[in-house]
Design an enzyme around this catalytic site. Structure first.
Site, mmCIF file in Angstrom:
data_model
loop_
_atom_site.group_PDB
_atom_site.id
_atom_site.type_symbol
_atom_site.label_atom_id
_atom_site.label_comp_id
_atom_site.label_asym_id
_atom_site.label_seq_id
_atom_site.Cartn_x
_atom_site.Cartn_y
_atom_site.Cartn_z
ATOM 1 N N GLY A 83 0.821 -1.194 0.000
ATOM 2 C CA GLY A 83 0.000 0.000 0.000
ATOM 3 C C GLY A 83 0.857 1.246 0.000
ATOM 4 N N ALA A 84 1.891 1.238 0.836
ATOM 5 C CA ALA A 84 2.786 2.388 0.948
ATOM 6 C C ALA A 84 4.011 1.957 1.744
ATOM 7 C CB ALA A 84 2.080 3.565 1.619
ATOM 8 N N GLU A 121 7.092 3.619 4.553
ATOM 9 C CA GLU A 121 7.376 4.735 5.456
ATOM 10 C C GLU A 121 8.795 5.263 5.349
ATOM 11 O OE1 GLU A 121 7.965 0.920 8.072
ATOM 12 O OE2 GLU A 121 6.694 1.557 6.415
ATOM 13 N N ASN A 122 9.353 5.403 4.161
ATOM 14 C CA ASN A 122 10.675 6.012 4.035
ATOM 15 C C ASN A 122 10.678 7.362 4.756
ATOM 16 O OD1 ASN A 122 11.249 3.926 1.996
ATOM 17 N ND2 ASN A 122 9.950 5.167 0.677
ATOM 18 N N HIS A 172 -1.228 5.992 8.481
ATOM 19 C CA HIS A 172 -0.389 4.866 8.908
ATOM 20 C C HIS A 172 1.089 5.195 8.658
ATOM 21 C CE1 HIS A 172 0.343 0.358 9.231
ATOM 22 N NE2 HIS A 172 1.430 0.753 8.605
ATOM 23 N N GLU A 173 1.378 5.677 7.446
ATOM 24 C CA GLU A 173 2.779 5.968 7.119
ATOM 25 C C GLU A 173 3.283 7.168 7.908
ATOM 26 O OE1 GLU A 173 4.169 3.647 5.488
ATOM 27 O OE2 GLU A 173 2.235 2.733 5.028
ATOM 28 N N HIS A 222 4.364 6.145 11.285
ATOM 29 C CA HIS A 222 5.664 5.464 11.240
ATOM 30 C C HIS A 222 6.838 6.438 11.367
ATOM 31 C CE1 HIS A 222 5.061 1.240 10.671
ATOM 32 N NE2 HIS A 222 4.409 1.342 9.537
ATOM 33 N N GLU A 237 4.184 -2.240 12.818
ATOM 34 C CA GLU A 237 2.999 -2.133 11.965
ATOM 35 C C GLU A 237 1.715 -1.985 12.780
ATOM 36 O OE1 GLU A 237 3.361 -1.504 9.028
ATOM 37 O OE2 GLU A 237 5.426 -2.109 8.705
#
Length: 859
Positions: free
Chosen positions: A267-268, A270-271, A301-302, A305, A324
């Site tokens: 989905g994505a 988290e860089n 969500h990201e 993170h 997560e």
């Protein structure tokens, strides 16, 4: 030989020996438009604890040209083997390593992914490094606890933009982009995104603190007209406000970019400061509000993170679940509680989607404790599952109910302050929460995090002749774990609410709520004795705990007749989920589940729940219905879907959802004629926009039923000459009901490795058609003949798509189980592949039992 694996013991040994200071990484991407390979130069400075000790650095590359350690050239042919460069005779204290290599662009979504947009014929690049793929781009100590600073220098084609973790510099005249060093972060959250991307910029401003964070949103120019940047910025700002208040720690990076990139596997990601997101979230056509809610949850969500995962990072991958789960819990809590949120019902969505995923995963032979034993990278690569994300988040929600939200976030605040830019274990977080809550969490942790399986909660109620409750208890059961699963059934402490519902003005309304701790086999609830028995008693109301819930006989009778009458969405979702779980367990016949849905779905206002019910009914009919009754059930469902389409409010989300449900199952000549007429415009349904994505839904079903040929597919692709159009066309071609189409699809996936990840996924999806079991039967034997070789030869993402996607899941029979067992006994697969195939087998076994239960039911 280690291949591309890394064990936990090796990582621990390396972490004891080394402290990494910095990386300087130079990449020459000037030839990216043509593809192939690119030059990668890595200079890494690190300290060693022992003079003369040996270690290694990780690299996956077609060629290594130079390895220079502390000024001494090493023979690359000798020291570079099996994704590792050996580092002999390290100096005590500071060491410097320089590695020059040719690294490869990929089309698998791992490492540095290269994509050419068919609209403008331009190349677009992005990195995806979690779990172990930074080593595909630069030489790295590939483990989360060896943090360092990273300085990237990138030569790119003229006209390109390069984005990384640090702020993007001004466009350089020499096309060499020189970034400032990052803070100390882990290798797997470094990132590079490069290409002629379209950009929209803004800022997040905190007036109270004076904080200003530059924000960026990027996508390909071919998607720019569909990019709703204002809506994305709005969700992002709400997240910044809510997280910074709850975490009491300012956003820890210099800017925050969100990049919508093509052919993204997850989905994505988290860089740090440069989040990559699948560009399907840039909606080209109308979608329901449920899609916007899911996108918002992904964005949040990201963002969560950035603190939990990037600022403070797990020491090793056994705490991936915490990474997560925390992001999932806090993102949904933000949607539920943040001022101005458009989705205050987000816990309904969580119960309806994430919880059902968790319950499903927890009943597989591969179920495992939330805190899984991660021995090596192969273990973690197959552990991005419903336990890690959904059960973990469910248990965190339970923990918040157990210690209280204020104490929970107070503990989190202390945790961030103590461990900023460091690495932690679970015990660090639990210790902080014990201090703020006063609760001893050791027993809680052991019961919830170190054991596998689900508990079942049932009410035990007795009443007198007048309907007054004379005794009330909650019975807890711990069913046997699935065959092959490790561990023992465990009774756990639960913090739950009990909701008491009565009929009022045509609705089921909660009249009272009791919150209590449930522990052991039987928990008495004396507070309810002496009260009139309500119409419905709902255990785990508000969905505080993680458990299967069953209704007593009287409540079940009421819910069966009035499920759609609950005034609130969450109790409806809990009852829908319980009914679905009973269907999967063979406690409720598929035909009865269909009747239940048809009796209540018209009253269901939550569009996300409606769409889940659509998917679940179709799945139940395809897999859990008795074969002799299946077509009867499908015909009944299709007629209901058509009626839903015609009766929905024109232009509404419900109308679009029913249109897609009908398109997925249309079967009679008249129904397929309607699909064709909607596609060619000779039939118009008021309010229904037959736009690009819905056109592909209609055409896909026509192709799968033999009503649309290659010419029709090619004509539709001509209308939609985009990457999404290419993926839809690949799906439709593979879905055609001919032996030739199946053979062509199979060969393109199995006999060739040229397909990009997204196209391969589409071909597999089209290949597996539930109406085509006879055509698919020939491929069961072929699957078992090829899957081990494919697993050994392809990258993890591509191999997993094939191993799971081409398993004969639709061939629900004892023969499929026998063939699977024979292969498991003889093929000697890796532990990861064995797990995936065993999970697939479990699905067939469950379907067989559900079919038998359905066959035993009376029509």
């Amino acid at each position: 030989m280690p291949g591309t694996n890394l064990t936990r013991e090796e990582a621990q040994q390396r972490a004891r020996l080394l402290t990494v200071d910095s990386y300087e990484i130079e990449l020459d991407l000037s030839g990216a438009q043509e593809g192939g390979t690119y030059r990668s130069v890595t200079t890494v400075r690190f300290d060693a604890a022992e003079a003369g000790a040996a270690s290694f650095i990780d690299l996956v590359a077609p060629a290594v040209h130079e390895v220079v350690l502390n000024g001494t050239s090493l023979d690359a042919a000798e020291v570079f083997q099996d994704s590792r460069i050996a580092l002999p005779a390290l100096a005590a204290g500071r060491n410097e390593l320089r590695v020059v290599a040719d690294c490869a662009y990929t089309n698998t979504g791992e490492g540095l992914h290269r994509f050419v947009d068919p609209v403008d014929q331009q190349a677009y690049l992005y990195t995806q490094f979690e779990v172990p793929d930074a080593r595909r781009v630069f030489a790295s100590f590939e483990q989360p606890d060896l943090k360092a600073t990273f300085r990237f220098t990138v030569k790119a084609p003229e006209g390109w933009t390069v984005i990384s973790n640090s702020p993007t510099p001004e466009r350089p005249a020499d096309h060499v982009w020189r970034f400032e060093p990052t803070p100390r972060i882990s290798t797997y959250i470094t990132a590079l995104i490069a290409g002629p991307y379209h950009a929209v910029h803004s800022t997040y401003e905190n007036k109270a603190t004076g904080q200003s964070v530059p924000l960026g949103i990027y996508c390909r120019p071919s998607l720019a007209e569909f990019l709703d940047a204002d809506a994305i910025f709005e969700v992002t700002r709400q997240g910044f406000d809510w997280f910074q208040e709850k975490f009491d720690y300012a956003y820890p990076f210099a800017k925050y970019d969100q990049l919508f990139v093509p052919e993204f596997n997850a989905g994505a990601m988290e860089n740090a400061g440069a989040v990559t997101i699948r560009d399907q979230y840039v909606f080209r056509s109308k979608v329901t509000d449920a899609a916007y809610e899911v996108r918002a949850e992904t964005i949040l969500h990201e963002l969560a993170h950035m603190w939990f995962g990037d600022l403070v990072t797990m020491e090793w991958w056994n705490d991936l679940w915490l990474n997560e789960s925390f992001a999932t819990y806090t993102s949904i809590a933000c949607q539920a509680y943040a001022p101005g949120s458009k989705w205050p019902h987000s816990w309904t969505t969580f119960a309806n989607s994430m919880k059902t995923w968790a319950y499903r995963q927890d009943q597989l032979p591969s179920t495992h404790p939330i805190m899984a034993e991660i021995r090596d990278l192969d273990d973690v690569l197959v552990n991005f599952d419903g336990i890690t994300y959904a059960k973990g988040a469910s248990v965190l929600k339970q923990l918040v109910a157990y210690v209280g939200m204020e104490a929970f976030f107070s503990g989190v605040q202390a945790y961030f302050k103590q461990h900023a830019f460091g690495n932690t274990r679970l015990s660090d977080l639990l210790g902080a929460l014990e201090k703020t809550s006063g609760r001893d969490l050791k027993a809680w942790s052991k019961a919830w995090l170190e054991t596998a399986g689900i508990n079942v909660l049932r009410p035990e109620i007795t009443t007198d002749a007048a309907g007054v409750i004379t005794s009330f208890a909650v019975k807890q059961q711990a069913p046997a774990l699935p065959a092959g699963a490790k561990g023992e059934p465990t009774l756990r402490p639960h913090r739950i609410a009990i909701g008491l519902y009565e009929h009022e003005s045509g609705k089921l309304v909660r009249k009272d709520r009791i919150e209590l701790d449930v522990d052991g086999e039987l928990t008495e609830v004396p507070q309810l004795v002496g009260r009139a028995r309500p119409a419905v008693v709902l255990l785990n109301d508000d969905d505080l705990s993680y458990a299967k819930v069953r209704l007593d006989a009287e409540s079940l009778a009421t819910v069966t007749q009035h499920l759609g009458d609950f005034a609130e969405s969450l109790p409806r979702a809990l009852c829908w989920a319980s009914a679905w779980d009973m269907t999967r367990d063979g406690e409720l016949a598929t035909r009865d589940y269909l009747d239940l849905v048809l009796s209540g779905i018209a009253k269901e206002s939550d569009i996300g729940v409606v769409q889940s019910l659509h998917r679940q009914v179709k799945l139940a009919l395809d897999l859990y219905a008795a074969p002799t009754w299946r077509e009867t059930g499908l015909a009944k469902w299709t007629e209901a879907a058509l009626e839903g389409l015609h009766s929905a409010v024109p232009g509404s989300d419900h109308q679009l959802a029913w249109a897609r449900a009908f398109a997925a199952t249309a079967r009679t000549d008249a129904q397929l004629d309607l699909l064709a007429a909607l596609l060619d415009g000779t039939k118009i349904i008021e309010g229904l926009a037959v736009d690009t994505e819905l056109r592909w839904d209609l055409l896909g079903r026509l192709a799968a039923t033999g009503r649309a040929d290659e010419k029709a597919i090619a004509a539709e692709l001509e209308r939609d000459k985009t990457s999404a159009g290419e993926q839809h066309a690949a799906w439709a071609r593979a879905a055609r009901p001919t032996a030739e189409a199946k053979a062509e699809a199979w060969a393109s996936v199995v006999e060739s490795d040229k397909l990009p990840n997204a196209v391969q996924e589409s071909v597999i999806g089209g290949f597996q058609q539930s109406d085509q079991r006879e055509l698919l039967a020939a491929y069961s034997e072929k699957y078992f003949a090829m899957v081990k070789d494919v697993w050994d030869q392809r990258s993890h993402e591509m191999a997993q798509q094939i191993a799971v996607g081409l398993y004969p899941s639709l061939l629900v029979s004892q023969e499929t189980l026998d063939a699977t067992d024979a292969w498991l006994a003889s093929a000697e697969p890796s532990a990861a592949l064995r797990r995936l195939v065993t999970e697939c087998r479990s699905g067939v076994e469950r379907a067989l039992k559900a079919q038998a239960a359905d066959a035993a039911a009376t029509s």
